[in-house]
Design a protein around this motif. Structure first.
Motif, PDB file in Angstrom:
ATOM      1  N   LEU A  77       8.143  -1.749 -14.683  1.00 16.93           N
ATOM      2  CA  LEU A  77       8.489  -0.735 -16.020  1.00 16.93           C
ATOM      3  C   LEU A  77       9.976  -0.477 -15.660  1.00 16.93           C
ATOM      4  N   GLY A  78      10.636  -0.685 -14.246  1.00 17.51           N
ATOM      5  CA  GLY A  78      11.921  -0.337 -14.254  1.00 17.51           C
ATOM      6  C   GLY A  78      12.845  -0.691 -12.982  1.00 17.51           C
ATOM      7  N   LEU A  79      12.186  -1.077 -11.937  1.00 19.62           N
ATOM      8  CA  LEU A  79      13.065  -1.440 -10.731  1.00 19.62           C
ATOM      9  C   LEU A  79      13.576  -2.896 -10.654  1.00 19.62           C
ATOM     10  N   LYS A  80      12.958  -3.703 -11.686  1.00 15.92           N
ATOM     11  CA  LYS A  80      13.433  -5.084 -11.915  1.00 15.92           C
ATOM     12  C   LYS A  80      15.096  -5.033 -12.308  1.00 15.92           C
ATOM     13  N   GLN A  81      15.159  -3.957 -13.206  1.00 17.02           N
ATOM     14  CA  GLN A  81      16.444  -3.705 -14.051  1.00 17.02           C
ATOM     15  C   GLN A  81      17.502  -3.227 -13.064  1.00 17.02           C
ATOM     16  N   LEU A  82      17.193  -2.952 -11.792  1.00 16.64           N
ATOM     17  CA  LEU A  82      18.231  -2.441 -10.826  1.00 16.64           C
ATOM     18  C   LEU A  82      18.687  -3.440  -9.862  1.00 16.64           C
ATOM     19  N   ALA A  83      20.104  -3.706  -9.969  1.00 12.99           N
ATOM     20  CA  ALA A  83      20.497  -4.828  -9.174  1.00 12.99           C
ATOM     21  C   ALA A  83      20.319  -4.324  -7.756  1.00 12.99           C
ATOM     22  N   LEU A  84      19.871  -5.196  -6.795  1.00 12.19           N
ATOM     23  CA  LEU A  84      19.468  -5.209  -5.452  1.00 12.19           C
ATOM     24  C   LEU A  84      18.417  -4.517  -5.247  1.00 12.19           C
ATOM     25  N   ILE A  85      18.078  -3.353  -5.957  1.00 15.91           N
ATOM     26  CA  ILE A  85      16.655  -2.805  -5.696  1.00 15.91           C
ATOM     27  C   ILE A  85      15.573  -3.880  -5.880  1.00 15.91           C
ATOM     28  N   ASP A  86      15.909  -4.615  -7.165  1.00 17.82           N
ATOM     29  CA  ASP A  86      15.046  -5.454  -7.534  1.00 17.82           C
ATOM     30  C   ASP A  86      14.518  -6.550  -6.566  1.00 17.82           C
ATOM     31  N   VAL A  87      15.673  -7.088  -5.592  1.00 21.51           N
ATOM     32  CA  VAL A  87      15.264  -8.172  -4.783  1.00 21.51           C
ATOM     33  C   VAL A  87      14.612  -7.445  -3.307  1.00 21.51           C
ATOM     34  N   ILE A  88      15.000  -6.224  -3.273  1.00 21.18           N
ATOM     35  CA  ILE A  88      14.502  -5.514  -2.083  1.00 21.18           C
ATOM     36  C   ILE A  88      12.894  -5.318  -2.318  1.00 21.18           C
ATOM     37  N   THR A  89      12.678  -4.921  -3.446  1.00 19.83           N
ATOM     38  CA  THR A  89      11.315  -4.504  -3.784  1.00 19.83           C
ATOM     39  C   THR A  89      10.573  -5.898  -3.828  1.00 19.83           C
ATOM     40  N   LEU A  90      11.215  -7.057  -4.279  1.00 16.21           N
ATOM     41  CA  LEU A  90      10.341  -8.215  -4.417  1.00 16.21           C
ATOM     42  C   LEU A  90      10.159  -8.727  -2.635  1.00 16.21           C
ATOM     43  N   ALA A  91      11.220  -8.622  -1.786  1.00 19.74           N
ATOM     44  CA  ALA A  91      10.979  -8.826  -0.415  1.00 19.74           C
ATOM     45  C   ALA A  91       9.768  -7.860   0.149  1.00 19.74           C
ATOM     46  N   SER A  92       9.936  -6.528  -0.224  1.00 24.47           N
ATOM     47  CA  SER A  92       8.958  -5.660   0.138  1.00 24.47           C
ATOM     48  C   SER A  92       7.373  -6.045  -0.098  1.00 24.47           C
ATOM     49  N   LEU A  93       7.359  -6.552  -1.347  1.00 18.41           N
ATOM     50  CA  LEU A  93       6.060  -6.915  -2.053  1.00 18.41           C
ATOM     51  C   LEU A  93       5.378  -8.236  -1.256  1.00 18.41           C
ATOM     52  N   TYR A  94       6.341  -9.060  -0.663  1.00 21.17           N
ATOM     53  CA  TYR A  94       5.879  -9.974   0.083  1.00 21.17           C
ATOM     54  C   TYR A  94       5.561  -9.795   1.496  1.00 21.17           C
ATOM     55  N   THR A  95       6.206  -8.788   2.195  1.00 26.32           N
ATOM     56  CA  THR A  95       5.794  -8.102   3.294  1.00 26.32           C
ATOM     57  C   THR A  95       4.583  -7.162   3.207  1.00 26.32           C
ATOM     58  N   LEU A  96       4.209  -6.580   2.193  1.00 23.97           N
ATOM     59  CA  LEU A  96       3.058  -5.853   1.915  1.00 23.97           C
ATOM     60  C   LEU A  96       1.796  -6.854   2.001  1.00 23.97           C
ATOM     61  N   ARG A  97       1.991  -8.312   1.667  1.00 25.19           N
ATOM     62  CA  ARG A  97       0.931  -8.971   1.680  1.00 25.19           C
ATOM     63  C   ARG A  97       0.479  -9.474   3.342  1.00 25.19           C
ATOM     64  N   ILE A  98       1.553  -9.585   4.090  1.00 24.31           N
ATOM     65  CA  ILE A  98       1.208  -9.524   5.486  1.00 24.31           C
ATOM     66  C   ILE A  98       0.572  -8.211   5.995  1.00 24.31           C
ATOM     67  N   ILE A  99       0.976  -7.066   5.711  1.00 23.38           N
ATOM     68  CA  ILE A  99       0.524  -5.665   6.131  1.00 23.38           C
ATOM     69  C   ILE A  99      -1.064  -5.764   5.581  1.00 23.38           C
ATOM     70  N   ALA A 100      -1.417  -6.265   4.251  1.00 24.26           N
ATOM     71  CA  ALA A 100      -2.629  -6.317   3.981  1.00 24.26           C
ATOM     72  C   ALA A 100      -3.489  -7.232   4.751  1.00 24.26           C
ATOM     73  N   GLY A 101      -3.035  -8.410   5.072  1.00 18.02           N
ATOM     74  CA  GLY A 101      -3.999  -9.195   6.126  1.00 18.02           C
ATOM     75  C   GLY A 101      -4.181  -8.313   7.488  1.00 18.02           C
ATOM     76  N   GLY A 102      -3.099  -7.749   7.939  1.00 21.60           N
ATOM     77  CA  GLY A 102      -3.553  -6.644   9.034  1.00 21.60           C
ATOM     78  C   GLY A 102      -4.354  -5.780   8.930  1.00 21.60           C
ATOM     79  N   ALA A 103      -4.495  -5.030   7.827  1.00 26.24           N
ATOM     80  CA  ALA A 103      -5.394  -4.188   7.332  1.00 26.24           C
ATOM     81  C   ALA A 103      -6.602  -4.428   7.147  1.00 26.24           C
ATOM     82  N   ALA A 104      -6.768  -5.613   6.463  1.00 26.42           N
ATOM     83  CA  ALA A 104      -8.262  -6.161   6.120  1.00 26.42           C
ATOM     84  C   ALA A 104      -8.784  -6.689   7.386  1.00 26.42           C
ATOM     85  N   THR A 105      -8.087  -7.193   8.295  1.00 29.03           N
ATOM     86  CA  THR A 105      -8.924  -7.842   9.743  1.00 29.03           C
ATOM     87  C   THR A 105      -8.739  -6.821  11.087  1.00 29.03           C
ATOM     88  N   GLY A 106      -7.942  -5.907  10.749  1.00 31.35           N
ATOM     89  CA  GLY A 106      -7.798  -4.660  11.961  1.00 31.35           C
ATOM     90  C   GLY A 106      -6.799  -5.289  12.940  1.00 31.35           C
TER      91      GLY A 106
END
Length: 476
Positions: A310-339
């Protein structure tokens, strides 16, 4: 006098007929993207009637009329009718602002009848307007839905456009059929593209903590990771659908994205609207079997992706940092699911590596649009001149990831788990080659819109993956 000249006026519906879309739903998503706070007014507008709702949205949302998914087969038929002198009338429940813009764009219609601030021109209201305009004279009517039955009953001929099999069978028994224009069937492959099932490969990052901690033989942890993968994939697909619906206008001006199922009109927008909550419900059902901390990560992922759409994709650099964070959240999710506790070095490596790939993605989009139209991608915060600095920043982030990998290899997280940790240093040249290959392909214009998808199909990337796996095995 020809048959067409002696034939009565041909009345044509707009939504789902002339255009393979619904302009009310489209305009609502345009409004959501450009002015999310305006959505709070929707209930009040709707209390004033559907006509007022359409009018208020039309005042605030500009549609890309020229890029709408027009029914080309029907338009070719209408052009033939027009050339013989037949009167064409556009009669639609869409707001008059959009209807007149469509009529002006096509240059086919003699008259436009559409909804205004007071009247929603649908069903009986449309029939009454047609009778008044034609002084009760005969007409043929082209439309696509059950709501049009009331008009077909008073038409000389029914012209069926994009109608389903049930409606076709019923109308053939009730009405004289003048012509039929069949919809392009949407099968499971179309939905697979819409849900972007191929993107689920990204969620394999959920298994990274399990592999890094050498807990892949633990059945209970493996089950948790698999459930987390499924939940994450369903949630991601719901976001992909939302993203596609919000970006319809921009996607239609992109040389490749215009072929996406919703942008091209192959799937009805309303089906996508209904699929989003269904996917969210399925995600919640699976998440019940996972630890509460996983729910928090899942919620954070959804909130961040929603903000991105809805908005962050329209902000230069913020968009790519957000994408990198979303990938990293997947790893965090794996840790959260398995403990499993996650290493700082692993998360830092993920952020740097995926920041580089996100910038490669943006560089590819900039280059494609520059080659196609000379402009920067629509709906993004970049200019065509940003290509050179983005390349520099992206390659720097990629090489920084290699440095972080070297430091990670020397940390206790690695040395305590491997008999020959020094052998893992061989990963550094492999990753260095791979990230350099990604950027070389990007600079040559050979990169897919998504570097992850490219890597999954690229033989060179597959060889790097196999070499990396062999190195890790040799270090055990």
């Amino acid at each position: 006098m020809s048959d067409s000249q002696s034939a009565p006026p041909l009345v044509v519906d707009l939504d789902g007929t002339l255009v393979n879309s619904d302009l009310l739903v489209e305009s609502a998503f345009v409004l959501a993207k450009r002015s999310p706070q305006s959505l709070l007014n929707l209930p009040g507008w709707l209390r004033g009637g559907k006509a007022r709702l359409k009018a208020e949205i039309a005042r605030r949302a500009d549609l890309g009329i020229a890029e709408l998914p027009y029914n080309e087969a029907l338009i070719a038929y209408l052009r033939g009718q027009k050339e013989t002198g037949r009167t064409l009338i556009l009669a639609t429940a869409a707001n008059e602002r959009y209807a007149r813009a469509v009529a002006d764009h096509l240059g086919l219609f003699d008259t436009v009848l559409a909804s205004d601030d007071q009247t929603n021109l649908s069903g009986q209201a449309k029939l009454d307007a047609l009778r008044a305009h034609l002084d009760g004279g005969a007409f043929d009517y082209a439309a696509d839905d059950d709501v049009d039955t009331v008009i077909w009953r008073h038409a000389r001929q029914a012209i069926l456009v994009n109608a389903n099999d049930r409606l076709i069978a019923r109308t053939r028994d009730e009405f004289e059929i003048g012509a039929t224009f069949h919809a392009e069937p949407a099968d499971w492959r179309t939905w697979t593209r819409a849900l972007r099932v191929h993107q689920w490969a990204k969620n394999a990052l959920i298994f990274v903590p399990l592999l890094a901690a050498h807990q892949y033989a633990d059945a209970s942890m493996l089950v948790m990771a698999v459930l987390a993968f499924i939940a994450y994939s369903l949630l991601a697909s719901s976001v992909y659908l939302l993203n596609d619906l919000v970006d319809l206008g921009d996607d239609r001006q992109h040389p490749r994205k215009r072929e996406r199922p919703f942008a091209s009109g192959r799937l009805p927008i309303l089906h996508g609207v209904l699929a989003i909550p269904a996917l969210l419900l399925a995600t919640l059902v699976i998440a019940v079997f996972l630890p509460p901390v996983f729910w928090l990560v899942l919620a954070a992922y959804y909130a961040l992706t929603l903000a991105y759409s809805l908005g962050l994709k329209q902000l230069a650099l913020i968009d790519v940092i957000t994408l990198a964070s979303l990938y990293t959240l997947r790893i965090i999710a794996g840790g959260a699911a398995t403990g499993i506790d996650l290493s700082f070095w692993l998360l830092a490596l993920s952020m740097s590596l995926f920041l580089s790939l996100a910038m490669a993605k943006r560089c590819t989009e900039l280059q494609v649009m520059a080659d196609h139209s000379g402009d920067a991608p629509l709906g993004r915060g970049y200019m065509a001149t940003d290509l050179a600095p983005l390349r520099s920043l992206g390659t720097a982030a990629g090489y920084t990831a290699v440095v972080i990998l070297a430091l990670y290899i020397n940390s206790p997280d690695i040395t305590d788990h491997y008999t020959h940790p020094a052998r893992i240093w061989l990963l550094c040249p492999v990753v260095l080659y791979w990230i350099s290959r990604i950027w070389l392909k990007t600079l040559r214009g050979e990169m897919h819109d998504d570097p992850i998808v490219f890597a999954a199909r690229d033989n060179g990337s597959r060889v790097c993956l196999l070499l990396g796996a062999a190195i890790m095995v040799l270090a055990l």
